[in-house]
Design an enzyme around this catalytic site. Sequence first.
Site, mmCIF file in Angstrom:
data_model
loop_
_atom_site.group_PDB
_atom_site.id
_atom_site.type_symbol
_atom_site.label_atom_id
_atom_site.label_comp_id
_atom_site.label_asym_id
_atom_site.label_seq_id
_atom_site.Cartn_x
_atom_site.Cartn_y
_atom_site.Cartn_z
ATOM 1 N N ASN A 75 -7.006 8.246 2.397
ATOM 2 C CA ASN A 75 -6.567 7.748 3.455
ATOM 3 C C ASN A 75 -7.215 8.371 4.807
ATOM 4 O O ASN A 75 -7.294 9.758 4.899
ATOM 5 C CB ASN A 75 -5.142 7.812 3.884
ATOM 6 C CG ASN A 75 -4.575 7.322 5.156
ATOM 7 O OD1 ASN A 75 -4.569 6.237 5.385
ATOM 8 N ND2 ASN A 75 -4.241 8.183 6.268
ATOM 9 N N GLU A 76 -7.838 7.486 5.706
ATOM 10 C CA GLU A 76 -8.562 8.085 6.932
ATOM 11 C C GLU A 76 -9.238 9.384 6.810
ATOM 12 O O GLU A 76 -8.828 10.416 7.352
ATOM 13 C CB GLU A 76 -7.457 8.065 7.996
ATOM 14 C CG GLU A 76 -6.887 6.795 8.235
ATOM 15 C CD GLU A 76 -5.574 6.761 9.492
ATOM 16 O OE1 GLU A 76 -5.515 7.923 9.811
ATOM 17 O OE2 GLU A 76 -5.195 5.980 9.760
ATOM 18 N N TRP A 81 1.438 -1.232 9.014
ATOM 19 C CA TRP A 81 1.955 -0.083 8.938
ATOM 20 C C TRP A 81 3.393 -0.060 10.063
ATOM 21 O O TRP A 81 3.115 -0.439 11.209
ATOM 22 C CB TRP A 81 0.950 0.818 9.476
ATOM 23 C CG TRP A 81 1.621 2.332 9.307
ATOM 24 C CD1 TRP A 81 2.532 2.817 10.142
ATOM 25 C CD2 TRP A 81 1.396 3.334 8.354
ATOM 26 N NE1 TRP A 81 2.922 3.893 9.678
ATOM 27 C CE2 TRP A 81 2.105 4.262 8.483
ATOM 28 C CE3 TRP A 81 0.636 3.234 7.175
ATOM 29 C CZ2 TRP A 81 2.204 5.418 7.808
ATOM 30 C CZ3 TRP A 81 0.815 4.356 6.303
ATOM 31 C CH2 TRP A 81 1.520 5.258 6.499
ATOM 32 N N TYR A 85 -5.459 0.153 15.529
ATOM 33 C CA TYR A 85 -4.529 0.564 16.532
ATOM 34 C C TYR A 85 -4.999 0.146 17.866
ATOM 35 O O TYR A 85 -5.646 -0.729 18.184
ATOM 36 C CB TYR A 85 -4.061 1.771 16.247
ATOM 37 C CG TYR A 85 -3.374 1.980 14.940
ATOM 38 C CD1 TYR A 85 -1.985 1.527 14.576
ATOM 39 C CD2 TYR A 85 -3.912 2.537 13.549
ATOM 40 C CE1 TYR A 85 -1.561 1.580 13.320
ATOM 41 C CE2 TYR A 85 -3.377 2.812 12.462
ATOM 42 C CZ TYR A 85 -1.990 2.118 12.186
ATOM 43 O OH TYR A 85 -1.249 2.281 10.936
ATOM 44 N N ARG A 91 0.854 -1.183 -0.123
ATOM 45 C CA ARG A 91 0.063 0.003 0.037
ATOM 46 C C ARG A 91 0.833 1.253 0.043
ATOM 47 O O ARG A 91 1.653 1.476 1.104
ATOM 48 C CB ARG A 91 -0.884 0.072 1.344
ATOM 49 C CG ARG A 91 -1.834 0.994 1.097
ATOM 50 C CD ARG A 91 -2.966 0.910 2.370
ATOM 51 N NE ARG A 91 -3.812 1.954 2.425
ATOM 52 C CZ ARG A 91 -3.931 3.069 3.444
ATOM 53 N NH1 ARG A 91 -2.845 2.996 4.378
ATOM 54 N NH2 ARG A 91 -4.619 4.045 3.512
ATOM 55 N N GLU A 96 -4.616 -0.828 7.516
ATOM 56 C CA GLU A 96 -3.382 -0.604 8.440
ATOM 57 C C GLU A 96 -3.511 -1.287 9.674
ATOM 58 O O GLU A 96 -4.717 -1.540 10.415
ATOM 59 C CB GLU A 96 -3.252 0.849 8.602
ATOM 60 C CG GLU A 96 -2.834 1.881 7.283
ATOM 61 C CD GLU A 96 -2.636 3.355 7.868
ATOM 62 O OE1 GLU A 96 -2.528 3.404 9.251
ATOM 63 O OE2 GLU A 96 -2.584 4.034 7.022
ATOM 64 N N HIS A 127 -8.618 0.369 9.981
ATOM 65 C CA HIS A 127 -7.308 0.723 10.431
ATOM 66 C C HIS A 127 -7.284 0.312 12.173
ATOM 67 O O HIS A 127 -8.251 0.995 12.845
ATOM 68 C CB HIS A 127 -7.063 1.905 10.264
ATOM 69 C CG HIS A 127 -6.711 2.500 8.760
ATOM 70 N ND1 HIS A 127 -6.041 3.644 8.575
ATOM 71 C CD2 HIS A 127 -6.774 1.910 7.562
ATOM 72 C CE1 HIS A 127 -6.089 3.664 7.099
ATOM 73 N NE2 HIS A 127 -6.616 2.555 6.629
#
Length: 456
Positions: free
Chosen positions: A154-155, A279, A223, A78, A250, A221
């Site tokens: 992205n985001e 990531w 996290y 990516r 991610e 994503h």
Amino acid sequence: MKRRLAVLAAVLITLTASVLTFVNPAYAATGLHIEGRNIVEANGNTFVMRGINHMHTWYAGQTGSFADMKAAGANTVRVVLSGGRWTANTAADVTNVINLCKANRLICVLENHDTTGYGEDGAAYTLDQAVNYWIGLKSVLTGQENYVVINIGNEPIGNTNPSQWTAATVAAIQRMRTNGFEHLLMIDAPNWGQDWQYVMRDNAQTVLDADTRDNTVLSIHMYAVFNTASSITAYLDHFQSRGWPLVIGEFGWQFDSGQVDDQTLMAAAQARGIGYLGWSWAGNTDPILDMTNSFNAASLTTWGQRIVNGANGLKATSKEATIFGGVQPSSPGSSSPSPSSPSPSASSPSPSPSNPVPGACTATYAIAGQWPGGFQGEVKVTAGSAVKSWTVTWTYANGQTVNNAWSATVTSSGSTVTARNVSYNGTLAAGQSTSFGFLGSWTGTNSVPTLTCSAT
């Protein structure tokens, strides 16, 4: 009676048309596309992303990272791009990125990073602006549907008013299709990609229905919001139970208890056939999320070791896209044990040049990584003058064998190995280089052979 039969016939025709419409989704005739909840290649083969994020827009000179990520087991990269929030990546640069992906047999997810945190970050671009960027690149993207996925933004929404995500995303998808893009589209969640307010989860069907080509995959994503096994599995199961296509675009690793449970994430993704993209390779302001030390593929960090060599990591689970043909270089575990460390041993030999053939080509052999019973080799081919094809041969002196290879067609006859270019890397200008890699086995001694390179 005839009237009833005519009415019945009309109903049957209508139902038949409806069924035909249902079983013939409007995805691109060629290229990566969605069937059910799966990403599928043009030939019908299901493709599961196993890859790495690369911060290309800030490290455009780190082009060797594409080969390094491939060697680490990735089947997808990516690539971070910018349309102007940072130094803009031009059409020529994006063309080079696509060629690097193809040369290293990687599916290329191109993402526009300008939209990161819109609504909360004053510098962020809108999704509409991101679409403008893709429209400006259309000439170099058209025809690449087999190899390229477009991650529109992205985001794209931060934590301020995340509900705006749905309408903005629907409009972006529709503009992409109106402007003729046939590619598989990837859509990031709001809340800086983590969807902790469940806007993407609760509006997923609306977004998917907005695509007239039925060719969109959603991306979460993961996290700190996903720091427990239950939070990860619950989110993935919600999408799976509804048949919605999803990838983990991610994620990082659990360097403390407040971070994402990466081991559960990779295991859960593997069990459900969901793609994941870690990531990132290198270059983070906080290097805790770097997989390598200073882009050095021979120096994996703890995070790098976990995603590359973990039980559900890249080398154990990745399978190369069939569009590239040939053997599957990304799963060495099927033919030899995965290494405990990809770093070269202290006694790894130095690269060995080939015997030069004036005006033709030279080749250099190097051992990129070595572990008990196995190793990774790389060969760099350089044209002395313009060539249309090349062949490299060598003979092993210590019984080594080549098991898997990429970016070359490699055959063996006894101890002699012959490597020939593939369709996309045979033509080289004078002084231009290309490379290919392989995984091999060895016992006792792993000396570097002498290479011969010939070209036409």
